[in-house]
Design a protein around this motif. Sequence first.
Motif, short mmCIF file in Angstrom:
data_model
loop_
_atom_site.label_atom_id
_atom_site.label_comp_id
_atom_site.label_asym_id
_atom_site.label_seq_id
_atom_site.Cartn_x
_atom_site.Cartn_y
_atom_site.Cartn_z
N LEU A 182 5.19 38.81 32.45
CA LEU A 182 5.28 37.29 32.40
C LEU A 182 6.00 36.71 33.59
O LEU A 182 5.78 35.50 33.91
N GLN A 183 7.43 37.29 33.55
CA GLN A 183 8.32 36.86 34.53
C GLN A 183 7.60 36.48 35.96
O GLN A 183 7.88 35.48 36.78
N LEU A 184 6.87 37.37 36.27
CA LEU A 184 6.31 37.58 37.81
C LEU A 184 5.05 36.60 37.75
O LEU A 184 4.91 36.01 38.79
N THR A 185 4.84 36.16 36.67
CA THR A 185 3.63 35.02 36.58
C THR A 185 4.24 33.42 37.11
O THR A 185 3.45 32.75 37.17
N VAL A 186 5.35 33.50 36.47
CA VAL A 186 5.98 32.06 36.68
C VAL A 186 5.70 31.29 37.87
O VAL A 186 5.40 30.27 37.80
N PRO A 187 5.84 31.89 39.17
CA PRO A 187 5.59 31.19 40.47
C PRO A 187 4.26 30.80 40.51
O PRO A 187 3.79 29.57 40.90
N PHE A 188 3.23 31.33 39.69
CA PHE A 188 1.79 31.40 39.89
C PHE A 188 1.52 30.12 38.81
O PHE A 188 0.74 29.22 38.99
N ALA A 189 2.30 30.07 37.86
CA ALA A 189 1.92 29.25 36.83
C ALA A 189 2.58 27.47 37.40
O ALA A 189 2.20 26.38 37.08
N THR A 190 3.81 27.89 38.14
CA THR A 190 4.18 26.76 38.97
C THR A 190 3.36 26.08 39.76
O THR A 190 2.69 24.79 39.75
N ILE A 191 2.70 26.85 40.65
CA ILE A 191 1.69 26.20 41.60
C ILE A 191 0.36 25.67 40.92
O ILE A 191 -0.26 24.85 41.42
N LEU A 192 -0.04 26.38 39.57
CA LEU A 192 -0.91 25.68 38.80
C LEU A 192 -0.56 24.60 38.38
O LEU A 192 -1.55 23.39 38.47
N LEU A 193 0.53 24.15 38.02
CA LEU A 193 0.92 22.68 37.51
C LEU A 193 0.93 21.95 38.75
O LEU A 193 0.51 20.73 38.52
N VAL A 194 1.40 22.44 39.87
CA VAL A 194 1.13 21.30 41.22
C VAL A 194 0.01 21.08 41.28
O VAL A 194 -0.22 19.97 41.56
N TYR A 195 -1.07 22.22 41.30
CA TYR A 195 -2.47 21.65 41.56
C TYR A 195 -2.87 20.94 40.56
O TYR A 195 -3.59 19.79 41.02
N LEU A 196 -2.70 20.86 39.17
CA LEU A 196 -3.33 19.89 38.22
C LEU A 196 -2.50 18.66 38.39
O LEU A 196 -3.30 17.78 38.14
#
Length: 433
Positions: A182-196
């Motif tokens: 889950l920690q390694l998923t944080v950068p991807f979650a951040t970019i998902l938020l930017v996209y949204l």
Amino acid sequence: DDVIFKENRFVQQGFGGIKDIFSHGFLYGFNQRNNQSYRPLVSTVFAIEHEFFGADPFVGHLVNVLFYALTCVLLFFMLLKMFRNYGLLVPFLITLLYAAHPLHTEVVANIKGRDDMLTLLFMIITLYSLFDYIRKSSVIYLAMSVVSYFACLLTKENAVAIIAVIPLTLYVFEEMDLKRSLQLTVPFATILLVYLLIRGQVLDSVGLGETLDIVNNTLMAAKTQSEMLATNFVILGKYLALLVFPHPLSFDYSYNQFPIVNWGNWQALLSLTVHIALGVYATSKILKRDVLAYGILFYLITFSVTSNLVVKIGATLGERFMFIPSLGFTIAFVLLLIKLLNRDNSEGAKQAYDLSQPKSIVLIGVVLVIVMAYSAKTYTRNFDWKNNLTLFRADVDAMPNSARTHFSLAATLNTNAVTQKDPVVKAEMLQES
């Protein structure tokens, strides 16, 4: 193709339209509606193609074929990283089964299908680069992975589901604990938020679905939530059936190919039972890093956005929606065969396979028989996609209760009749229309 290429004014402007492509919704260049979808990357690819080659259908189809070939090659190399304890054979058989599957014909044969293809391509690069980051400890690979995921999102909205695939993949194949995954998923979650946030700023409305009516989505004809859910499960069962036995195929499955039913319908009950069984197996086995469970969860997760369960979309059923989830099916199918061949050996599923092993010959034989059958269907289905008339004629027969297949054939006959010089042929086409 008219909507996203031939009559899309931003795409027709080539390089000059790219700025407008990124600042408007997917269909704005066609109908000036700034809602529903935000897919600037695929439209940019079309604009670049138009800049160099114009509206040449040969080039469009050739590019699709080349992209599909590239996707399958990169898929094999990604699977090599995922299945590094299994040798070459297992990744190869999964890739071969995926490449031959007839459900992919719509995406490859339809120029518009490039959005689904590019989404999978960028997803593969995302996971491939992430594996490299973990194993080589170079931050450049993590950056490549995050950028690739952003490209996924800018290509098609269903890429949002990949955010759940990332930690699942790390947990199963890198044997990380859940916290680290889950920690390694944080950068991807951040970019998902930017996209949204970007999507919300660009579009006038931010819903994932399209404007819904009964013709677009049969479920809108349901009078109760119970009927809607029962009918939805009939449709979900049809998806599973098409993955196993992809015949007949159609570009459209809209109203009234799937009549509204209640829970007294045996197909609804069977589909519900099968999906519950898949869910129970997957959730009970995934903590043991069971790869068959991974394949099932990959299918369920990547299909969730277009399943009509989470959010209602502007389609009853679409073969294109299986382009990414079908990878989960092919993984699960090959791993199921391996489990069946190693019932007497609990560790057998983790071993490397090569041609010298008797069980490998059986595995290869079963997969190749299916691949040959799928290839034959894919080959014949491509003839239906020659042009609108051949496609609509074939699919009226395949889906006789679909309003849209009939309407599409009627409209095409009516349009083509105008160009006919022979009055007898013209009259026949108009009569058929």
